[in-house]
Write a protein that holds these residues in place. Structure first.
Motif, PDB file in Angstrom:
ATOM      1  N   TYR A  59       0.547 -11.404   5.970  1.00  0.00           N
ATOM      2  CA  TYR A  59       0.981 -12.149   4.783  1.00  0.00           C
ATOM      3  C   TYR A  59       2.208 -11.514   4.127  1.00  0.00           C
ATOM      4  O   TYR A  59       3.097 -12.210   3.676  1.00  0.00           O
ATOM      5  N   CYS A  60       2.272 -10.203   4.105  1.00  0.00           N
ATOM      6  CA  CYS A  60       3.402  -9.519   3.475  1.00  0.00           C
ATOM      7  C   CYS A  60       4.605  -9.411   4.402  1.00  0.00           C
ATOM      8  O   CYS A  60       5.708  -9.064   3.954  1.00  0.00           O
ATOM      9  N   THR A  61       4.414  -9.670   5.683  1.00  0.00           N
ATOM     10  CA  THR A  61       5.444  -9.388   6.685  1.00  0.00           C
ATOM     11  C   THR A  61       6.782 -10.087   6.421  1.00  0.00           C
ATOM     12  O   THR A  61       7.828  -9.440   6.527  1.00  0.00           O
ATOM     13  N   PRO A  62       6.818 -11.375   6.068  1.00  0.00           N
ATOM     14  CA  PRO A  62       8.137 -11.976   5.812  1.00  0.00           C
ATOM     15  C   PRO A  62       8.920 -11.254   4.712  1.00  0.00           C
ATOM     16  O   PRO A  62      10.122 -11.004   4.869  1.00  0.00           O
ATOM     17  N   GLU A 122       6.004  -2.650  17.091  1.00  0.00           N
ATOM     18  CA  GLU A 122       5.359  -1.480  16.492  1.00  0.00           C
ATOM     19  C   GLU A 122       4.101  -1.835  15.699  1.00  0.00           C
ATOM     20  O   GLU A 122       3.530  -0.980  15.044  1.00  0.00           O
ATOM     21  N   GLY A 123       3.675  -3.074  15.746  1.00  0.00           N
ATOM     22  CA  GLY A 123       2.481  -3.467  14.995  1.00  0.00           C
ATOM     23  C   GLY A 123       2.687  -3.301  13.497  1.00  0.00           C
ATOM     24  O   GLY A 123       1.797  -2.827  12.796  1.00  0.00           O
ATOM     25  N   GLY A 124       3.839  -3.710  13.020  1.00  0.00           N
ATOM     26  CA  GLY A 124       4.171  -3.551  11.600  1.00  0.00           C
ATOM     27  C   GLY A 124       3.531  -4.602  10.720  1.00  0.00           C
ATOM     28  O   GLY A 124       4.146  -5.055   9.751  1.00  0.00           O
ATOM     29  N   ASN A 165       7.610  -4.072  -2.136  1.00  0.00           N
ATOM     30  CA  ASN A 165       6.777  -4.850  -1.219  1.00  0.00           C
ATOM     31  C   ASN A 165       5.419  -4.172  -1.087  1.00  0.00           C
ATOM     32  O   ASN A 165       5.346  -2.973  -0.833  1.00  0.00           O
ATOM     33  N   ILE A 166       4.374  -4.934  -1.234  1.00  0.00           N
ATOM     34  CA  ILE A 166       3.015  -4.396  -1.123  1.00  0.00           C
ATOM     35  C   ILE A 166       2.341  -4.992   0.099  1.00  0.00           C
ATOM     36  O   ILE A 166       2.360  -6.201   0.307  1.00  0.00           O
ATOM     37  N   CYS A 167       1.722  -4.090   0.891  1.00  0.00           N
ATOM     38  CA  CYS A 167       0.860  -4.509   1.987  1.00  0.00           C
ATOM     39  C   CYS A 167      -0.567  -4.247   1.536  1.00  0.00           C
ATOM     40  O   CYS A 167      -0.987  -3.105   1.435  1.00  0.00           O
ATOM     41  N   THR A 200      -2.806  -2.211   3.705  1.00  0.00           N
ATOM     42  CA  THR A 200      -2.379  -0.808   3.811  1.00  0.00           C
ATOM     43  C   THR A 200      -1.886  -0.469   5.213  1.00  0.00           C
ATOM     44  O   THR A 200      -2.174   0.596   5.734  1.00  0.00           O
ATOM     45  N   GLY A 201      -1.123  -1.357   5.781  1.00  0.00           N
ATOM     46  CA  GLY A 201      -0.584  -1.135   7.124  1.00  0.00           C
ATOM     47  C   GLY A 201       0.767  -0.458   7.109  1.00  0.00           C
ATOM     48  O   GLY A 201       1.624  -0.771   7.942  1.00  0.00           O
ATOM     49  N   TYR A 202       0.958   0.476   6.232  1.00  0.00           N
ATOM     50  CA  TYR A 202       2.283   1.078   6.072  1.00  0.00           C
ATOM     51  C   TYR A 202       2.732   1.920   7.273  1.00  0.00           C
ATOM     52  O   TYR A 202       3.920   2.040   7.506  1.00  0.00           O
ATOM     53  N   GLY A 203       1.789   2.494   8.004  1.00  0.00           N
ATOM     54  CA  GLY A 203       2.169   3.304   9.173  1.00  0.00           C
ATOM     55  C   GLY A 203       2.944   2.475  10.186  1.00  0.00           C
ATOM     56  O   GLY A 203       4.022   2.854  10.636  1.00  0.00           O
TER      57      GLY A 203
END
Length: 184
Positions: free
Chosen positions: A127-130, A120-122, A158-160, A163-166
């Motif tokens: 960097y925040c993904t783990p 889903e391209g999350g 958790n902060i991205c 801003t890739g929250y979608g």
């Protein structure tokens, strides 16, 4: 059979939480835990944070260092199944615990939540993904069918910064909806 990491004072051995009280010395502490399914012990100063032990002593760099004040979640790990900011946890507080890092989730291939993030391209910079993945795994282990509000609350630590929250929310919803290989 104990093995030694030449870059640190890490030793693999049987975990004996009962001996934790004896583990303190005046200058050093024998930190024992079960990390990603392996019993480990390492001699460290009692003032060492869990994040430093994971990244520097154990060389597991999937757990990220970022704000170092517990606001961004990049350093999130599971301690006895609960998400914990490893930048805020002293290693001695986790002695005898079952600790899971992002590396521990994928030892048998991608974890279903990791796969959902990929599909889903999350992530953007990643960097925040783990930390995001660890928080989602903790949420779905506890509540396999959370509401959107529960998802947002679980990820509130958790902060991205991209801003890739979608994409992140699509990935979480895919993990929930797909039952991620029957695990949740």
């Amino acid at each position: 059979m104990p093995s030694t990491n030449s870059n640190s004072n890490l030793n693999e051995e049987n975990l004996d939480p009962a001996s934790s009280a004896e583990a303190f010395t005046e200058e050093k502490f024998t930190f024992k835990c079960n990390l990603n399914g392996k019993a480990i012990s390492t001699v460290i100063p009692p003032s060492r944070r869990l994040l430093n032990v994971i990244r520097e002593d154990l060389e597991l760099t999937g757990t990220k260092r970022s704000c170092e004040i517990g606001r961004c979640g990049a350093c999130m790990v599971l301690v006895d199944g609960h998400p914990v900011n490893s930048c805020l946890a002293m290693a001695y507080q986790c002695s005898g615990a079952e600790i899971t890092t992002i590396e521990g989730l994928s030892e048998a291939g991608l974890h279903p939540v990791q796969r959902a993030f990929l599909e889903e391209g999350g992530f953007q910079c990643g960097y925040c993904t783990p930390g995001m993945v660890i928080s989602v795994v903790a949420l779905l282990d506890e509540n396999p069918h959370p509401t959107q509000a529960e998802v947002e609350e679980a990820l509130s630590g958790n902060i991205c910064r991209c801003t890739g929250y979608g994409g992140i929310l699509r990935a979480v919803n895919k993990a929930i909806g797909g039952g991620v290989d029957g695990r949740f």
